[in-house]
Scaffold this active site. Structure first.
Site, mmCIF file in Angstrom:
data_model
loop_
_atom_site.group_PDB
_atom_site.id
_atom_site.type_symbol
_atom_site.label_atom_id
_atom_site.label_comp_id
_atom_site.label_asym_id
_atom_site.label_seq_id
_atom_site.Cartn_x
_atom_site.Cartn_y
_atom_site.Cartn_z
ATOM 1 N N SER A 78 -8.353 -1.787 -1.646
ATOM 2 C CA SER A 78 -9.014 -0.491 -1.466
ATOM 3 C C SER A 78 -10.210 -0.348 -2.411
ATOM 4 C CB SER A 78 -8.032 0.664 -1.691
ATOM 5 O OG SER A 78 -7.110 0.719 -0.640
ATOM 6 N N ASP B 243 -4.318 -1.259 -6.190
ATOM 7 C CA ASP B 243 -4.743 -1.605 -4.836
ATOM 8 C C ASP B 243 -6.187 -2.113 -4.852
ATOM 9 O OD1 ASP B 243 -5.358 -1.764 -2.177
ATOM 10 O OD2 ASP B 243 -4.654 0.244 -1.654
ATOM 11 N N ARG C 172 0.842 -1.200 0.000
ATOM 12 C CA ARG C 172 0.000 0.000 0.000
ATOM 13 C C ARG C 172 0.872 1.243 0.000
ATOM 14 N NH1 ARG C 172 -5.356 -1.610 3.353
ATOM 15 N NH2 ARG C 172 -6.624 -1.166 1.537
ATOM 16 N N TYR D 239 -1.187 1.590 10.948
ATOM 17 C CA TYR D 239 -2.224 0.565 11.009
ATOM 18 C C TYR D 239 -2.688 0.378 12.443
ATOM 19 C CZ TYR D 239 -1.302 -0.536 6.192
ATOM 20 O OH TYR D 239 -1.182 -0.445 4.833
ATOM 21 N N GLN E 252 -1.100 2.493 -5.867
ATOM 22 C CA GLN E 252 -2.524 2.717 -5.596
ATOM 23 C C GLN E 252 -3.412 2.242 -6.733
ATOM 24 O OE1 GLN E 252 -3.243 6.744 -4.342
ATOM 25 N NE2 GLN E 252 -2.346 6.378 -2.345
HETATM 26 P P1 NAD Z 1 -8.797 -1.946 7.635
HETATM 27 O O1 NAD Z 1 -9.885 -2.437 6.772
HETATM 28 O O2 NAD Z 1 -7.667 -2.858 7.993
HETATM 29 O O3 NAD Z 1 -9.407 -1.420 9.023
HETATM 30 C C1 NAD Z 1 -10.495 -0.542 9.030
HETATM 31 C C2 NAD Z 1 -10.344 0.504 10.094
HETATM 32 O O4 NAD Z 1 -10.638 -0.066 11.375
HETATM 33 C C3 NAD Z 1 -8.972 1.152 10.216
HETATM 34 O O5 NAD Z 1 -9.129 2.536 9.976
HETATM 35 C C4 NAD Z 1 -8.591 0.880 11.667
HETATM 36 O O6 NAD Z 1 -7.862 1.943 12.249
HETATM 37 C C5 NAD Z 1 -9.934 0.716 12.316
HETATM 38 N N1 NAD Z 1 -9.952 0.036 13.628
HETATM 39 C C6 NAD Z 1 -9.225 -1.023 14.060
HETATM 40 N N2 NAD Z 1 -9.539 -1.320 15.342
HETATM 41 C C7 NAD Z 1 -10.496 -0.442 15.722
HETATM 42 C C8 NAD Z 1 -11.221 -0.243 16.923
HETATM 43 N N3 NAD Z 1 -11.025 -0.973 18.011
HETATM 44 N N4 NAD Z 1 -12.130 0.756 16.948
HETATM 45 C C9 NAD Z 1 -12.338 1.530 15.862
HETATM 46 N N5 NAD Z 1 -11.680 1.396 14.703
HETATM 47 C C10 NAD Z 1 -10.766 0.425 14.641
HETATM 48 O O7 NAD Z 1 -8.236 -0.601 7.075
HETATM 49 P P2 NAD Z 1 -7.936 -0.199 5.564
HETATM 50 O O8 NAD Z 1 -9.104 0.504 5.021
HETATM 51 O O9 NAD Z 1 -7.429 -1.395 4.847
HETATM 52 O O10 NAD Z 1 -6.766 0.832 5.782
HETATM 53 C C11 NAD Z 1 -5.693 0.512 6.662
HETATM 54 C C12 NAD Z 1 -4.609 1.574 6.609
HETATM 55 O O11 NAD Z 1 -3.987 1.557 5.332
HETATM 56 C C13 NAD Z 1 -5.055 2.967 6.831
HETATM 57 O O12 NAD Z 1 -4.055 3.643 7.543
HETATM 58 C C14 NAD Z 1 -5.157 3.534 5.451
HETATM 59 O O13 NAD Z 1 -5.044 4.928 5.406
HETATM 60 C C15 NAD Z 1 -3.984 2.864 4.809
HETATM 61 N N6 NAD Z 1 -4.108 2.756 3.360
HETATM 62 C C16 NAD Z 1 -3.081 3.264 2.594
HETATM 63 C C17 NAD Z 1 -3.169 3.181 1.204
HETATM 64 C C18 NAD Z 1 -2.066 3.730 0.328
HETATM 65 O O14 NAD Z 1 -1.264 4.479 0.770
HETATM 66 N N7 NAD Z 1 -2.016 3.329 -0.912
HETATM 67 C C19 NAD Z 1 -4.265 2.589 0.607
HETATM 68 C C20 NAD Z 1 -5.287 2.085 1.431
HETATM 69 C C21 NAD Z 1 -5.173 2.168 2.812
#
Ligand code: NAD
Length: 381
Positions: A133, A130, A122, A231, A127
């Site tokens: 996402s 991805d 990621r 994360y 992106q």
């Molecule tokens: P995910 O599906 O793994 O998790 C969903 C959300 O649940 C996350 O925001 C996490 O902080 C939250 N979470 C975990 N435990 C929790 C709790 N107890 N209470 C409330 N919320 C809780 O997340 P995702 O959508 O796959 O994204 C994960 C990370 O990756 C994020 O930081 C996101 O910004 C990043 N990301 C980066 C890129 C990139 O740079 N290309 C792309 C996608 C996601």
């Protein structure tokens, strides 16, 4: 080389990994494209649409697997499919190597190269590939649509001749890709939206989308429920207690709760407990996007819609992207096409599997008869 896409065998899966549009782009990279007859029909793409895009429609999947050098799929291969792989073939699909060690071993034993779309690093450069996402965005959107379909009231507040209607109150727990998409849809439908995440840095994103960030009271402290490298990580008992106390306070007021909280490599944390469901008004809706990983809600049953004793609907479907198969296939096929672009530097229909490339290396889980998962950490960010 030839790229072939078979019909998905997983029960109820409506997505397809190649669309007529993506096939046109793949042909520009020098590939000939094959598709199994009917593979796109559940996503709205007919055999005729594929033929018009220059794709050869093949009736027998055995012939498709035998003739294609690259197999592009959505779901990890099932028994029978993996047996059709061989050392000269590359599979590009979701694979989830951590959850599927036996499948990984089988693919290695077949000598095939597997590019796991769920393992694309990621980082900014990747992106466009991805797929996690892309699918999470659709799941978040669809969660709100499913909630609306089960909720007997408006999202938006109205003042009508027949009376004043307050806006629905929506709480989104977890503001990653899916949660932010859900917030966007709920606010655009006019709901009063609240959102919570353990990562304090998402507060600004949540607020910029018109939702209210739910803060916890710590003595002068910042709300950080444990994060590592951007994360989420499991929260401390103290943080969890505060979080649950806040949710208990909010439960009677919320009409719709959408839970999306996940922690990499772990079961979903239980956050919307039975007593919170019991405190909600009859007719309220919980949509649990974490159902596949055990669910964030105590009452969630994967793939089911259940109604609690007090009349709260709890939805635990695990196939949200497949429920919007035309859209998800379009985005997923585009992610695959971008992966193929990186794998085909000379645009001559020939894969160059450059294991020095962080993105290709990160996504490759078997190569040249060896398991190459887990990858080393990416060098660039
Ligand atoms: P995910 O599906 O793994 O998790 C969903 C959300 O649940 C996350 O925001 C996490 O902080 C939250 N979470 C975990 N435990 C929790 C709790 N107890 N209470 C409330 N919320 C809780 O997340 P995702 O959508 O796959 O994204 C994960 C990370 O990756 C994020 O930081 C996101 O910004 C990043 N990301 C980066 C890129 C990139 O740079 N290309 C792309 C996608 C996601």
């Amino acid at each position: 080389m030839k790229i072939g896409t078979p019909k998905e065998l997983y029960p109820g899966e409506a997505r397809v990994a190649m669309t007529p549009d993506s096939a046109v782009q793949l042909q520009k990279l020098g590939y000939a494209c094959l598709i199994e007859s009917g593979a796109g029909s559940a996503a709205g793409f007919s055999d005729e649409d594929y033929r018009a895009a220059g794709v050869t429609v093949v009736e027998d999947p055995a012939i498709l697997f035998a003739s294609a050098d690259v197999i592009a799929k959505v779901r990890p291969p099932v028994a029978g499919e993996v047996d059709r792989l061989s050392p000269e073939k590359t599979l590009v699909s979701f694979f989830y190597p951590a959850q599927n060690p036996d499948l990984l071993e089988q693919a290695k034993n077949r000598g095939a190269t597997v590019v796991a779309m769920d393992m694309v690093p990621r980082i900014s450069r990747a992106q466009k590939m991805d797929a996690l996402s892309s699918m999470a965005n659709i799941a978040g959107y669809r969660a709100v649509i499913e909630a609306g379909n089960n909720f007997g009231r408006f999202f938006t507040g109205q003042v009508t001749a027949a009376g004043k209607v307050p806006p629905a109150k929506v709480l989104v727990i977890g503001a990653g890709v899916a949660g932010l998409a859900a917030i966007g849809v709920a606010t655009s439908l006019g709901a009063q939206t609240y959102a919570f995440d353990v990562r304090p840095e998402v507060a600004e994103q949540i607020e910029s989308m018109g939702a209210e960030f739910v803060y916890l009271d710590f003595d002068g402290g910042v709300q950080d429920g444990a994060t590592t490298g951007g994360y989420a990580a499991p929260s401390s008992p103290e943080f969890r207690e505060k979080q649950l106390a806040k949710f208990r306070e909010l439960a009677p007021q919320m009409d719709i709760v959408i839970t999306t909280a996940l922690i990499p490599g772990r079961d979903a944390p239980k956050l919307w407990l039975a007593d919170m469901v019991a405190a909600m008004k009859p007719g309220s809706v919980v949509v649990d996007l974490a159902a596949e990983r055990g669910g964030n809600c105590d009452l969630t049953v994967p793939d089911q819609r259940i109604v609690s004793e007090n009349g709260v609907i709890v939805i635990g479907y695990t196939d949200f992207p497949s429920r919007m198969a035309a859209q998800s296939s379009t985005l997923y096929a585009t992610n695959i096409r971008h992966m193929m672009t990186d794998l085909t530097p000379a645009k001559d229909g020939t894969i160059v599997h450059n294991m020095e490339d962080d993105v290709i290396r990160g996504a490759t889980v078997t190569h040249q008869g060896a398991i190459t998962y887990p990858p080393p950490p990416p060098k660039i960010q």
